[in-house]
Scaffold this active site. Sequence first.
Site, mmCIF file in Angstrom:
data_model
loop_
_atom_site.group_PDB
_atom_site.id
_atom_site.type_symbol
_atom_site.label_atom_id
_atom_site.label_comp_id
_atom_site.label_asym_id
_atom_site.label_seq_id
_atom_site.Cartn_x
_atom_site.Cartn_y
_atom_site.Cartn_z
ATOM 1 N N GLY A 1 -69.392 20.778 -25.022
ATOM 2 C CA GLY A 1 -68.830 21.444 -26.191
ATOM 3 C C GLY A 1 -67.321 21.534 -26.083
ATOM 4 O O GLY A 1 -66.594 20.578 -26.383
ATOM 5 N N ASN B 1 -69.807 17.496 -28.508
ATOM 6 C CA ASN B 1 -70.165 18.260 -29.709
ATOM 7 C C ASN B 1 -68.935 19.038 -30.152
ATOM 8 O O ASN B 1 -68.570 20.030 -29.529
ATOM 9 C CB ASN B 1 -71.339 19.195 -29.363
ATOM 10 C CG ASN B 1 -71.710 20.119 -30.515
ATOM 11 O OD1 ASN B 1 -71.248 19.939 -31.648
ATOM 12 N ND2 ASN B 1 -72.539 21.106 -30.233
ATOM 13 N N TRP B 2 -68.313 18.564 -31.212
ATOM 14 C CA TRP B 2 -67.055 19.185 -31.657
ATOM 15 C C TRP B 2 -67.277 20.472 -32.451
ATOM 16 O O TRP B 2 -66.315 21.147 -32.836
ATOM 17 C CB TRP B 2 -66.231 18.196 -32.497
ATOM 18 C CG TRP B 2 -65.719 17.016 -31.732
ATOM 19 C CD1 TRP B 2 -65.902 16.753 -30.400
ATOM 20 C CD2 TRP B 2 -64.943 15.928 -32.247
ATOM 21 N NE1 TRP B 2 -65.289 15.576 -30.060
ATOM 22 C CE2 TRP B 2 -64.689 15.034 -31.182
ATOM 23 C CE3 TRP B 2 -64.433 15.598 -33.508
ATOM 24 C CZ2 TRP B 2 -63.957 13.865 -31.334
ATOM 25 C CZ3 TRP B 2 -63.710 14.435 -33.679
ATOM 26 C CH2 TRP B 2 -63.473 13.569 -32.598
ATOM 27 N N LYS B 3 -68.527 20.757 -32.778
ATOM 28 C CA LYS B 3 -68.873 21.976 -33.538
ATOM 29 C C LYS B 3 -68.018 22.069 -34.810
ATOM 30 O O LYS B 3 -67.746 21.046 -35.442
ATOM 31 C CB LYS B 3 -68.748 23.209 -32.635
ATOM 32 C CG LYS B 3 -69.569 23.039 -31.363
ATOM 33 C CD LYS B 3 -69.779 24.288 -30.569
ATOM 34 C CE LYS B 3 -70.579 23.949 -29.320
ATOM 35 N NZ LYS B 3 -70.898 25.105 -28.500
ATOM 36 N N GLU C 1 -80.238 22.849 -22.272
ATOM 37 C CA GLU C 1 -79.087 23.737 -22.400
ATOM 38 C C GLU C 1 -79.538 25.194 -22.271
ATOM 39 O O GLU C 1 -79.940 25.800 -23.288
ATOM 40 C CB GLU C 1 -78.434 23.549 -23.771
ATOM 41 C CG GLU C 1 -77.898 22.167 -24.020
ATOM 42 C CD GLU C 1 -76.702 22.213 -24.952
ATOM 43 O OE1 GLU C 1 -75.653 21.688 -24.569
ATOM 44 O OE2 GLU C 1 -76.793 22.813 -26.038
ATOM 45 N N SER D 1 -71.130 24.734 -20.708
ATOM 46 C CA SER D 1 -69.909 24.999 -19.931
ATOM 47 C C SER D 1 -69.561 23.894 -18.937
ATOM 48 O O SER D 1 -69.076 24.166 -17.830
ATOM 49 C CB SER D 1 -70.015 26.361 -19.217
ATOM 50 O OG SER D 1 -70.194 27.378 -20.173
ATOM 51 N N GLY E 1 -71.174 27.943 -24.101
ATOM 52 C CA GLY E 1 -69.997 28.714 -24.506
ATOM 53 C C GLY E 1 -69.694 29.849 -23.542
ATOM 54 O O GLY E 1 -69.094 30.859 -23.918
ATOM 55 N N HIS F 1 -80.022 22.792 -31.560
ATOM 56 C CA HIS F 1 -78.965 23.447 -30.780
ATOM 57 C C HIS F 1 -79.150 24.972 -30.845
ATOM 58 O O HIS F 1 -79.551 25.504 -31.888
ATOM 59 C CB HIS F 1 -77.589 23.038 -31.316
ATOM 60 C CG HIS F 1 -76.480 23.420 -30.388
ATOM 61 N ND1 HIS F 1 -75.970 24.692 -30.335
ATOM 62 C CD2 HIS F 1 -75.810 22.711 -29.447
ATOM 63 C CE1 HIS F 1 -75.024 24.740 -29.407
ATOM 64 N NE2 HIS F 1 -74.909 23.557 -28.851
HETATM 65 P P1 PGA Z 1 -69.929 24.339 -24.141
HETATM 66 O O1 PGA Z 1 -70.925 23.962 -25.361
HETATM 67 O O2 PGA Z 1 -69.737 23.088 -23.339
HETATM 68 O O3 PGA Z 1 -68.684 24.802 -24.821
HETATM 69 O O4 PGA Z 1 -70.604 25.402 -23.357
HETATM 70 C C1 PGA Z 1 -72.083 23.259 -25.063
HETATM 71 C C2 PGA Z 1 -72.865 22.927 -26.311
HETATM 72 O O5 PGA Z 1 -72.346 22.652 -27.383
HETATM 73 O O6 PGA Z 1 -74.059 22.922 -26.249
#
Ligand code: PGA
Length: 247
Positions: free
Chosen positions: A224, A9-11, A165, A203, A171, A96
């Site tokens: 992420g 997930n590149w956000k 999640e 994470s 994050g 999400h």
């Molecule tokens: P992360 O993000 O791996 O940076 O914690 C996870 C996510 O997008 O759900």
Amino acid sequence: MRRPIVVGNWKMYGALSDALVLATAIRNGVENFSNLEAIICPPAIWLPEVAEVISKKNDHISPGAQNIHYLSEGEYTGEISAPMVKDVANYVIVGHSERRKYFSETTEIISRKVAAAVDADLSPIICVGEEKVAADSAEKVSRDLKNLLVDIKKNEYKKIIVAYEPVYAVGAAEPANPEYCAKVIQKLREVVGYESPILYGGSINPGNVFEFVKRPEIDGVLVGRASLKASDFIKICRIVSEYKKII
Ligand code: PGA
């Protein structure tokens, strides 16, 4: 049989040039992990270009969107519908925790997005997770998942992917406890049955992914930050692919 899956997930990160470099490196890096499905979810604006890059060589790496609207068309400035995404991608992330937190997405809205995705023949990657650990977390999360599935039929569950999640681990500095996650995922398995892959997210990095995917309950991971660095994402894919091949 359920396949192992790694979602990136590149956000809201990266220019087009970054997206193309990253997509090309990942495509080349996962080429030999044929038992694995890698799903890359770039920002929507780069989706067609990224789809073009990754679909060139492999059939086990696919593009996905990060969001859809629950209606198929209309006067909704700035939104993208499931049928529009279907022209370029096969997957979409829904529910999400960042969409719930910053865009006030409720269970009702997310359940409509799940149905919109399935109707458009997209596989929704449905995120669920509790804010903090509590004695009744597993029940709460499985209730949320049940409520997100009310608008689709049981025979459509084979099209969905679930991502557990825990919100406090997204994050964050550390992932959640893998043993605890496997227990929650067992509960979620009772909701969706045996065909839907269930992933862990929060994470994940190359150093901790094995602790999660070595557990038979966990079919893969949603990544992420570590999906923005090609070498880390490829390492994660290698670990998942190699371990899930043996079992
Ligand atoms: P992360 O993000 O791996 O940076 O914690 C996870 C996510 O997008 O759900």
